[in-house]
Design a protein around this motif. Structure first.
Motif, PDB file in Angstrom:
ATOM      1  N   MET A   7       2.297  17.470   0.534  1.00 24.86           N
ATOM      2  CA  MET A   7       2.106  16.322   1.413  1.00 24.86           C
ATOM      3  C   MET A   7       1.322  15.225   0.700  1.00 24.86           C
ATOM      4  SD  MET A   7       2.905  16.619   4.859  1.00 24.86           S
ATOM      5  CE  MET A   7       3.340  17.918   6.031  1.00 24.86           C
ATOM      6  N   SER A   8       1.740  14.001   0.940  1.00 29.87           N
ATOM      7  CA  SER A   8       0.950  12.843   0.527  1.00 29.87           C
ATOM      8  C   SER A   8       0.536  12.091   1.783  1.00 29.87           C
ATOM      9  CB  SER A   8       1.759  11.921  -0.393  1.00 29.87           C
ATOM     10  OG  SER A   8       2.066  12.547  -1.616  1.00 29.87           O
ATOM     11  N   VAL A   9      -0.754  11.978   1.991  1.00 31.75           N
ATOM     12  CA  VAL A   9      -1.288  11.229   3.126  1.00 31.75           C
ATOM     13  C   VAL A   9      -1.590   9.814   2.645  1.00 31.75           C
ATOM     14  CG1 VAL A   9      -3.094  11.079   4.872  1.00 31.75           C
ATOM     15  CG2 VAL A   9      -2.277  13.331   4.092  1.00 31.75           C
ATOM     16  N   VAL A  10      -0.983   8.826   3.291  1.00 30.20           N
ATOM     17  CA  VAL A  10      -1.169   7.428   2.918  1.00 30.20           C
ATOM     18  C   VAL A  10      -2.039   6.756   3.975  1.00 30.20           C
ATOM     19  CG1 VAL A  10      -0.012   5.203   2.567  1.00 30.20           C
ATOM     20  CG2 VAL A  10       0.981   7.307   1.623  1.00 30.20           C
ATOM     21  N   MET A  11      -3.183   6.232   3.540  1.00 31.65           N
ATOM     22  CA  MET A  11      -4.152   5.620   4.452  1.00 31.65           C
ATOM     23  C   MET A  11      -4.482   4.202   3.984  1.00 31.65           C
ATOM     24  SD  MET A  11      -8.046   6.830   5.421  1.00 31.65           S
ATOM     25  CE  MET A  11      -7.531   8.430   6.041  1.00 31.65           C
ATOM     26  N   PHE A  85       6.682  15.086   1.360  1.00 24.61           N
ATOM     27  CA  PHE A  85       6.523  14.536   2.697  1.00 24.61           C
ATOM     28  C   PHE A  85       5.401  13.507   2.680  1.00 24.61           C
ATOM     29  CE2 PHE A  85       7.669  19.119   3.322  1.00 24.61           C
ATOM     30  CZ  PHE A  85       8.995  18.904   3.664  1.00 24.61           C
ATOM     31  N   ILE A  86       5.602  12.415   3.410  1.00 25.24           N
ATOM     32  CA  ILE A  86       4.622  11.337   3.493  1.00 25.24           C
ATOM     33  C   ILE A  86       4.060  11.308   4.910  1.00 25.24           C
ATOM     34  CG2 ILE A  86       4.189   8.879   3.189  1.00 25.24           C
ATOM     35  CD1 ILE A  86       5.130  10.236   0.632  1.00 25.24           C
ATOM     36  N   ALA A  87       2.759  11.480   5.026  1.00 27.83           N
ATOM     37  CA  ALA A  87       2.081  11.395   6.319  1.00 27.83           C
ATOM     38  C   ALA A  87       1.288  10.095   6.362  1.00 27.83           C
ATOM     39  CB  ALA A  87       1.149  12.593   6.513  1.00 27.83           C
ATOM     40  N   LEU A  88       1.435   9.360   7.449  1.00 27.40           N
ATOM     41  CA  LEU A  88       0.737   8.088   7.606  1.00 27.40           C
ATOM     42  C   LEU A  88      -0.455   8.249   8.538  1.00 27.40           C
ATOM     43  CD1 LEU A  88       3.809   5.687   8.070  1.00 27.40           C
ATOM     44  CD2 LEU A  88       2.617   6.267   5.938  1.00 27.40           C
ATOM     45  N   SER A 116       9.204  13.510  11.516  1.00 30.95           N
ATOM     46  CA  SER A 116       8.561  14.390  12.480  1.00 30.95           C
ATOM     47  C   SER A 116       7.337  13.666  13.032  1.00 30.95           C
ATOM     48  CB  SER A 116       8.143  15.696  11.791  1.00 30.95           C
ATOM     49  OG  SER A 116       7.445  16.553  12.669  1.00 30.95           O
ATOM     50  N   TYR A 117       7.150  13.765  14.332  1.00 34.88           N
ATOM     51  CA  TYR A 117       6.010  13.083  14.952  1.00 34.88           C
ATOM     52  C   TYR A 117       5.513  13.926  16.124  1.00 34.88           C
ATOM     53  CZ  TYR A 117       9.568  11.728  18.341  1.00 34.88           C
ATOM     54  OH  TYR A 117      10.573  11.771  19.276  1.00 34.88           O
ATOM     55  N   SER A 118       4.448  13.480  16.746  1.00 30.33           N
ATOM     56  CA  SER A 118       3.884  14.222  17.875  1.00 30.33           C
ATOM     57  C   SER A 118       3.248  13.236  18.836  1.00 30.33           C
ATOM     58  CB  SER A 118       2.823  15.215  17.383  1.00 30.33           C
ATOM     59  OG  SER A 118       1.733  14.514  16.809  1.00 30.33           O
ATOM     60  N   GLY A 119       2.772  13.757  19.954  1.00 35.88           N
ATOM     61  CA  GLY A 119       2.049  12.929  20.906  1.00 35.88           C
ATOM     62  C   GLY A 119       0.668  12.576  20.395  1.00 35.88           C
ATOM     63  N   SER A 120       0.019  11.679  21.108  1.00 38.34           N
ATOM     64  CA  SER A 120      -1.312  11.203  20.714  1.00 38.34           C
ATOM     65  C   SER A 120      -2.237  11.200  21.916  1.00 38.34           C
ATOM     66  CB  SER A 120      -1.232   9.786  20.138  1.00 38.34           C
ATOM     67  OG  SER A 120      -0.382   9.724  19.003  1.00 38.34           O
ATOM     68  N   ALA A 157       1.100   8.739  13.698  1.00 39.73           N
ATOM     69  CA  ALA A 157       1.803   9.899  14.264  1.00 39.73           C
ATOM     70  C   ALA A 157       2.839  10.521  13.332  1.00 39.73           C
ATOM     71  CB  ALA A 157       2.467   9.510  15.588  1.00 39.73           C
ATOM     72  N   PRO A 158       3.564   9.762  12.486  1.00 40.30           N
ATOM     73  CA  PRO A 158       4.704  10.353  11.792  1.00 40.30           C
ATOM     74  C   PRO A 158       4.368  11.041  10.474  1.00 40.30           C
ATOM     75  CG  PRO A 158       4.635   8.010  11.339  1.00 40.30           C
ATOM     76  CD  PRO A 158       3.505   8.301  12.301  1.00 40.30           C
ATOM     77  N   VAL A 159       5.161  12.051  10.168  1.00 42.69           N
ATOM     78  CA  VAL A 159       5.235  12.645   8.835  1.00 42.69           C
ATOM     79  C   VAL A 159       6.698  12.548   8.425  1.00 42.69           C
ATOM     80  CG1 VAL A 159       4.878  14.689   7.421  1.00 42.69           C
ATOM     81  CG2 VAL A 159       3.289  14.179   9.295  1.00 42.69           C
ATOM     82  N   ILE A 160       6.963  11.956   7.279  1.00 45.70           N
ATOM     83  CA  ILE A 160       8.308  11.508   6.916  1.00 45.70           C
ATOM     84  C   ILE A 160       8.762  12.181   5.627  1.00 45.70           C
ATOM     85  CG2 ILE A 160       9.750   9.461   6.566  1.00 45.70           C
ATOM     86  CD1 ILE A 160       7.266   7.837   7.609  1.00 45.70           C
ATOM     87  N   ARG A 161      10.010  12.583   5.615  1.00 41.48           N
ATOM     88  CA  ARG A 161      10.585  13.145   4.406  1.00 41.48           C
ATOM     89  C   ARG A 161      10.738  12.009   3.369  1.00 41.48           C
ATOM     90  NH1 ARG A 161      12.835  18.077   4.391  1.00 41.48           N
ATOM     91  NH2 ARG A 161      13.082  18.058   6.666  1.00 41.48           N
ATOM     92  N   LYS A 162      10.186  12.192   2.168  1.00 43.17           N
ATOM     93  CA  LYS A 162      10.230  11.120   1.162  1.00 43.17           C
ATOM     94  C   LYS A 162      11.657  10.733   0.815  1.00 43.17           C
ATOM     95  CE  LYS A 162       8.477   8.399  -2.099  1.00 43.17           C
ATOM     96  NZ  LYS A 162       9.567   8.116  -3.011  1.00 43.17           N
ATOM     97  N   SER A 163      12.567  11.692   0.770  1.00 42.01           N
ATOM     98  CA  SER A 163      13.956  11.389   0.448  1.00 42.01           C
ATOM     99  C   SER A 163      14.587  10.493   1.503  1.00 42.01           C
ATOM    100  CB  SER A 163      14.764  12.677   0.309  1.00 42.01           C
ATOM    101  OG  SER A 163      14.711  13.443   1.507  1.00 42.01           O
ATOM    102  N   ALA A 164      14.146  10.610   2.756  1.00 40.14           N
ATOM    103  CA  ALA A 164      14.651   9.732   3.813  1.00 40.14           C
ATOM    104  C   ALA A 164      14.091   8.325   3.651  1.00 40.14           C
ATOM    105  CB  ALA A 164      14.284  10.298   5.184  1.00 40.14           C
TER     106      ALA A 164
END
Length: 331
Positions: A7-11, A85-88, A116-120, A157-164
């Motif tokens: 995972m790469s978390v981008v902040m 995967f990229i998490a924002l 992929s995402y979830s509620g907040s 909220a999202p975690v994104i597949r880098k290839s997407a």
């Protein structure tokens, strides 16, 4: 760090010394540990950078750049990311400890899911929980859902597949040596603009997982305080999408505008402008009155909240808003 993290978390970071420490700690507290945290300092003028460097975890990287705005900071972070995967995570929000692990399981088990995402749950400026939460649609998400209701909800909220992500990458028009994913000409609505490009233009699949895994901070400052500018940016995003998907926008624009105006009415209530909120409610129903029947609870509660903001004594309204309204306005 030589081994590529999962995972790469981008902040992105800009003048958030009040909150940045909480955001970083919420990443370091994750149950899932195979990540890197890329903090992009978008030319902060306060003490944010010093707070970042006070954390000594080797998984943290801080990248400084000239000010490019939120989209530009995210682009810099994505370009530097090494994970699959990229998490924002915005630097004034937080995650619960199970978030990254649950999204990793979801994306690994479902290779056809791209976002992929979830509620907040919502927190106030002091980090205390507010009464309501965002519980979006999780399954069978279509491009219509994204343009009308944006189930992803917020930028943490999202975690994104880098290839997407790479399926919607493009060269910066003025700096062709730079790759972009977010459109840097947008200072607002940059996230939903990209979600639509991914869903409509690239056929990416969005799916949520249960749980309130993001803690989204509702603050009076920031870009979203300017309601008129936010709506202008949203309309420009719709016009851009119409350029490559005109039939899709023709079909869904009225409903999308109605929901957006209703959301902005709730935002106006949060800011205490009841008269403007009532005007936005009227405009929302004029665009598409069917939202009153499709979502009667949210539509009527928005109208009632706007009326309360307009006519209740300010002290009485503030007491209610402090406890409850702030959390409900994003939905």
């Amino acid at each position: 760090m030589t081994q590529r993290p999962a995972m790469s978390v981008v902040m992105p970071m800009y003048n958030v010394e009040r909150y940045i420490g909480e955001a970083i700690q919420s990443v370091l507290d994750q149950d899932f540990e195979d990540f890197e945290l890329i903090i992009v300092d978008d030319a902060s003028l306060d003490g944010s950078n010093g707070i970042c460097h006070s954390f000594k975890d080797p998984r943290i990287r801080v990248i400084a750049q000239r000010n490019r705005g939120l989209a530009g900071a995210r682009n810099t972070g994505v370009a530097a990311a090494r994970g699959r995967f990229i998490a924002l995570l915005d630097s004034d929000d937080r995650w619960v400890p199970s978030k990254l692990g649950l999204h990793f399981i979801h994306l690994t088990a479902n290779p056809d899911v791209d976002v992929s995402y979830s509620g907040s749950r919502f927190i106030n400026e002091a980090g205390l929980p507010l009464a309501l939460a965002m519980r979006p649609k999780l399954e069978d998400v279509t491009a219509k859902d994204i343009v009308t209701r944006n189930p992803v909800g917020n930028g943490s909220a999202p975690v994104i597949r880098k290839s997407a992500l790479d399926r919607v990458a493009f060269r910066h028009p003025a700096e062709p040596e730079r790759t972009c994913w977010f459109d840097e000409s947008f200072r607002q609505s940059e996230d939903i603009e990209m979600w639509l490009r991914m869903a409509v233009g690239a056929g990416c699949r969005f799916e949520g997982i249960s749980g309130l895994l993001t803690e989204y901070r509702v603050a009076s400052g920031g870009l979203s305080a300017n309601i008129a500018r936010q709506y202008e940016s949203w309309c420009r995003m719709i016009d851009k999408t119409a350029g490559y998907a005109p039939g899709f926008i023709r079909k869904h624009r009225a409903a999308a505008e109605a929901y957006q105006l209703r959301y902005l009415a709730r935002r106006s209530v949060q800011l205490g402008d009841g008269a403007f909120a009532l005007a936005l409610v009227r405009q929302s129903l004029a665009r598409n009155a069917r939202i009153l029947f499709q979502e009667p609870g949210k539509t009527l509660s928005t109208a009632l909240a706007a009326a309360a903001a307009r006519w209740l004594p300010s002290r009485a309204f503030d007491a209610v808003a402090q406890w409850r309204l702030g959390a409900g306005l994003k939905t």
